[in-house]
Design a protein around this motif. Structure first.
Motif, PDB file in Angstrom:
ATOM      1  N   CYS A  99       0.824  -1.211   0.000  1.00  0.00           N
ATOM      2  CA  CYS A  99       0.000   0.000   0.000  1.00  0.00           C
ATOM      3  C   CYS A  99       0.855   1.257   0.000  1.00  0.00           C
ATOM      4  N   LEU A 100       2.037   1.207   0.648  1.00  0.00           N
ATOM      5  CA  LEU A 100       2.926   2.365   0.647  1.00  0.00           C
ATOM      6  C   LEU A 100       3.584   2.544  -0.718  1.00  0.00           C
ATOM      7  N   VAL A 101       3.939   1.443  -1.354  1.00  0.00           N
ATOM      8  CA  VAL A 101       4.517   1.538  -2.699  1.00  0.00           C
ATOM      9  C   VAL A 101       3.481   2.130  -3.658  1.00  0.00           C
ATOM     10  N   SER A 102       2.234   1.665  -3.573  1.00  0.00           N
ATOM     11  CA  SER A 102       1.170   2.221  -4.428  1.00  0.00           C
ATOM     12  C   SER A 102       0.969   3.704  -4.163  1.00  0.00           C
ATOM     13  N   ALA A 103       1.016   4.098  -2.886  1.00  0.00           N
ATOM     14  CA  ALA A 103       0.859   5.513  -2.545  1.00  0.00           C
ATOM     15  C   ALA A 103       1.992   6.341  -3.128  1.00  0.00           C
ATOM     16  N   ALA A 104       3.208   5.803  -3.107  1.00  0.00           N
ATOM     17  CA  ALA A 104       4.349   6.531  -3.665  1.00  0.00           C
ATOM     18  C   ALA A 104       4.200   6.720  -5.165  1.00  0.00           C
ATOM     19  N   HIS A 105       3.664   5.716  -5.842  1.00  0.00           N
ATOM     20  CA  HIS A 105       3.446   5.856  -7.284  1.00  0.00           C
ATOM     21  C   HIS A 105       2.328   6.858  -7.578  1.00  0.00           C
ATOM     22  N   TRP A 106       1.287   6.862  -6.744  1.00  0.00           N
ATOM     23  CA  TRP A 106       0.233   7.863  -6.956  1.00  0.00           C
ATOM     24  C   TRP A 106       0.813   9.263  -6.790  1.00  0.00           C
ATOM     25  N   ARG A 107       1.642   9.453  -5.767  1.00  0.00           N
ATOM     26  CA  ARG A 107       2.220  10.773  -5.547  1.00  0.00           C
ATOM     27  C   ARG A 107       3.115  11.184  -6.717  1.00  0.00           C
ATOM     28  N   ALA A 108       3.876  10.243  -7.247  1.00  0.00           N
ATOM     29  CA  ALA A 108       4.727  10.539  -8.395  1.00  0.00           C
ATOM     30  C   ALA A 108       3.897  10.922  -9.608  1.00  0.00           C
ATOM     31  N   ALA A 109       2.784  10.199  -9.826  1.00  0.00           N
ATOM     32  CA  ALA A 109       1.911  10.515 -10.958  1.00  0.00           C
ATOM     33  C   ALA A 109       1.237  11.870 -10.770  1.00  0.00           C
ATOM     34  N   HIS A 110       0.935  12.221  -9.550  1.00  0.00           N
ATOM     35  CA  HIS A 110       0.254  13.491  -9.293  1.00  0.00           C
ATOM     36  C   HIS A 110       1.215  14.683  -9.363  1.00  0.00           C
ATOM     37  N   ASP A 111       2.338  14.600  -8.643  1.00  0.00           N
ATOM     38  CA  ASP A 111       3.231  15.750  -8.516  1.00  0.00           C
ATOM     39  C   ASP A 111       4.301  15.822  -9.597  1.00  0.00           C
ATOM     40  N   GLY A 112       4.672  14.692 -10.162  1.00  0.00           N
ATOM     41  CA  GLY A 112       5.813  14.711 -11.067  1.00  0.00           C
ATOM     42  C   GLY A 112       7.045  15.188 -10.329  1.00  0.00           C
ATOM     43  N   LEU A 113       7.769  16.128 -10.948  1.00  0.00           N
ATOM     44  CA  LEU A 113       8.970  16.681 -10.320  1.00  0.00           C
ATOM     45  C   LEU A 113       8.715  18.019  -9.654  1.00  0.00           C
ATOM     46  N   GLU A 114       7.463  18.477  -9.667  1.00  0.00           N
ATOM     47  CA  GLU A 114       7.161  19.827  -9.183  1.00  0.00           C
ATOM     48  C   GLU A 114       6.804  19.886  -7.705  1.00  0.00           C
ATOM     49  N   GLY A 115       6.628  18.747  -7.060  1.00  0.00           N
ATOM     50  CA  GLY A 115       6.230  18.745  -5.654  1.00  0.00           C
ATOM     51  C   GLY A 115       7.068  17.785  -4.855  1.00  0.00           C
ATOM     52  N   ASP A 116       6.396  16.977  -4.043  1.00  0.00           N
ATOM     53  CA  ASP A 116       7.067  16.003  -3.191  1.00  0.00           C
ATOM     54  C   ASP A 116       6.879  14.589  -3.728  1.00  0.00           C
ATOM     55  N   LEU A 117       7.809  13.733  -3.377  1.00  0.00           N
ATOM     56  CA  LEU A 117       7.700  12.300  -3.602  1.00  0.00           C
ATOM     57  C   LEU A 117       7.836  11.608  -2.258  1.00  0.00           C
ATOM     58  N   ILE A 118       7.359  10.381  -2.185  1.00  0.00           N
ATOM     59  CA  ILE A 118       7.483   9.620  -0.947  1.00  0.00           C
ATOM     60  C   ILE A 118       8.797   8.851  -0.973  1.00  0.00           C
ATOM     61  N   ASP A 119       9.619   9.107   0.016  1.00  0.00           N
ATOM     62  CA  ASP A 119      10.859   8.362   0.189  1.00  0.00           C
ATOM     63  C   ASP A 119      10.498   7.037   0.856  1.00  0.00           C
ATOM     64  N   LEU A 120      10.456   5.974   0.072  1.00  0.00           N
ATOM     65  CA  LEU A 120      10.023   4.684   0.595  1.00  0.00           C
ATOM     66  C   LEU A 120      11.044   4.051   1.532  1.00  0.00           C
ATOM     67  N   ARG A 121      12.231   4.585   1.586  1.00  0.00           N
ATOM     68  CA  ARG A 121      13.217   4.080   2.539  1.00  0.00           C
ATOM     69  C   ARG A 121      12.925   4.594   3.942  1.00  0.00           C
ATOM     70  N   ALA A 122      12.317   5.795   4.015  1.00  0.00           N
ATOM     71  CA  ALA A 122      12.052   6.404   5.322  1.00  0.00           C
ATOM     72  C   ALA A 122      10.567   6.576   5.609  1.00  0.00           C
ATOM     73  N   GLY A 123       9.727   6.418   4.568  1.00  0.00           N
ATOM     74  CA  GLY A 123       8.287   6.557   4.758  1.00  0.00           C
ATOM     75  C   GLY A 123       7.827   7.984   4.964  1.00  0.00           C
ATOM     76  N   VAL A 124       8.539   8.947   4.350  1.00  0.00           N
ATOM     77  CA  VAL A 124       8.170  10.355   4.500  1.00  0.00           C
ATOM     78  C   VAL A 124       8.162  11.023   3.125  1.00  0.00           C
ATOM     79  N   ALA A 125       7.403  12.120   3.021  1.00  0.00           N
ATOM     80  CA  ALA A 125       7.386  12.912   1.794  1.00  0.00           C
ATOM     81  C   ALA A 125       8.555  13.886   1.801  1.00  0.00           C
ATOM     82  N   ARG A 126       9.236  13.964   0.661  1.00  0.00           N
ATOM     83  CA  ARG A 126      10.391  14.854   0.538  1.00  0.00           C
ATOM     84  C   ARG A 126      10.357  15.523  -0.823  1.00  0.00           C
ATOM     85  N   PRO A 127      11.018  16.669  -0.985  1.00  0.00           N
ATOM     86  CA  PRO A 127      11.053  17.318  -2.298  1.00  0.00           C
ATOM     87  C   PRO A 127      11.557  16.365  -3.384  1.00  0.00           C
ATOM     88  N   ALA A 128      10.875  16.388  -4.524  1.00  0.00           N
ATOM     89  CA  ALA A 128      11.194  15.441  -5.600  1.00  0.00           C
ATOM     90  C   ALA A 128      12.661  15.507  -6.010  1.00  0.00           C
TER      91      ALA A 128
END
Length: 377
Positions: free
Chosen positions: A282-311
């Motif tokens: 579910c976290l991997v899916s959430a990270a992909h949704w965030r990538a599809a939504h923000d692209g490089l203009e916002g945040d991505l989920i760092d799956l190593r730490a489980g937090v959102a960080r600047p892309a």
């Protein structure tokens, strides 16, 4: 200074081979609607371009497949030649070739080509099989050991959302901005066999799972494993298929260089018995949704730490992680140079939005821009 890709040393056993599949849309130059002229375009191709072309799931799509190569210079040359050949054939058929991730305006003709497998998919999946066309970029990295390929796919899981964000190139749907950098990713979620690659213990585990999914009617066959990374069903490769098709050739070559370096780095980790991170699906899916939504203009989920960080922080860490493999293949300067360009100009989605903002949401201007990028050498 603009770097061209350096030539890898083909005799180096550590040099991994590459191949790229790109899907393109055929659009009406006046309206931007998808045109069902793929048969005419493919028939018009000749020589190596015809051999490297593929019929796709829509009459408004074509796919071109590069030859296998050991370095990015040759890959770029192949991509330019293929885009030129199919672009000329598209113009002769009254269409315009556009490298964009999802149908930007409208697709009036959604029947599938007259192939038994496509008809079977249409019957099995119903309206999902008749969504507007989407176009991806699939990068193949040579790996004949399937056991190693499965383990590499496990190790790729934390990084593929970053690759997805770099390639995001489909913000438009029905002529309007969707708010997502990759609308293609959203459309594809309706298919039951598309998404993040599950973690597998072994190639036997992988094969058994695919067999169970086929027996359950989720897939027609093993070729319908559409996970974001997989041992290819057709070639001795790891295939990464998470990305939108990129508008510019140098975008594609950049992604191919990064993916090869990722696969090489993860293969080194597998050989060194470094365990893959076990991350909840579910976290991997959430990270992909965030990538599809923000692209490089916002945040991505760092799956190593489980937090959102600047892309761009994660892009930088990706490059740091794979820098030895980039250096080994002679790609480091090129990748850094092209990422600097993307940071300045934006990825495909950002560039489309800038044209929209500059022209008062003129979709036709966006398509003119995309068509020019697609054909630029």
């Amino acid at each position: 200074m603009t770097y061209r890709p350096a030539r890898a040393t083909a005799s180096d056993a550590a040099t991994l081979t590459l191949g790229v599949e790109e899907e393109y849309l055929l659009l009406d130059p006046r309206t931007g609607e998808s045109l069902p002229v793929a048969d005419r375009v493919l028939t018009a191709l000749s020589g190596s371009a015809r051999e490297q072309s593929r019929q796709e799931f829509r009459h408004s799509m074509v796919e071109m497949v590069t030859p296998v190569t050991a370095d990015l210079t040759e890959l770029r040359t192949h991509l330019v030649a293929l885009r030129r050949s199919v672009g000329d054939a598209a113009e002769a058929a009254g269409a315009r070739l556009v490298a964009v991730g999802a149908t930007p305006v409208h697709e009036p003709h959604r029947t599938v080509p007259d192939e038994p497998r496509y008809h079977a998919m249409s019957r099995r999946f119903g309206p999902v099989a008749h969504d507007p066309a989407v176009c991806g970029c699939h990068v193949h990295v040579g790996m004949s050991d399937r056991e190693l390929a499965v383990q590499v796919c496990n190790h790729l899981r934390p990084w593929l959302p970053v690759v997805q964000a770099i390639t995001a190139n489909s913000p438009l749907h029905d002529g309007r901005d969707t708010g997502h950098a990759s609308w293609r990713s959203m459309q594809l979620e309706r298919w039951p066999s598309i998404g993040p690659t599950p973690h597998f213990e072994s190639v036997a585990d992988y094969d058994a799972t695919v067999a169970e999914l086929i027996n359950a009617g989720i897939m027609l066959d093993a070729a319908m494993v559409y996970w974001y990374a997989r041992p290819s069903a057709a070639y001795p490769t790891v295939e990464v298929r998470v990305g939108d098709v990129c508008p510019a050739v140098d975008d594609t070559v950049l992604v191919a260089g990064l993916v090869r370096a990722l696969v090489a780095t993860m293969a080194d980790d597998v050989r060194a018995r470094v365990p893959a991170r076990r991350i909840r699906d579910c976290l991997v899916s959430a990270a992909h949704w965030r990538a599809a939504h923000d692209g490089l203009e916002g945040d991505l989920i760092d799956l190593r730490a489980g937090v959102a960080r600047p892309a761009w922080d994660l892009v930088g860490e990706l490059v740091d992680t794979v820098a030895p493999a980039l250096t080994r293949h002679g790609d480091l300067d090129y990748v850094r140079d092209q990422l600097a360009r993307l940071r300045r100009d934006g990825n495909g989605a950002t560039r489309q939005r800038r044209v929209m903002a500059r022209t008062g949401d003129d979709v036709r201007a966006v398509l003119d821009h995309l068509a020019a990028e697609t054909r630029a050498a």
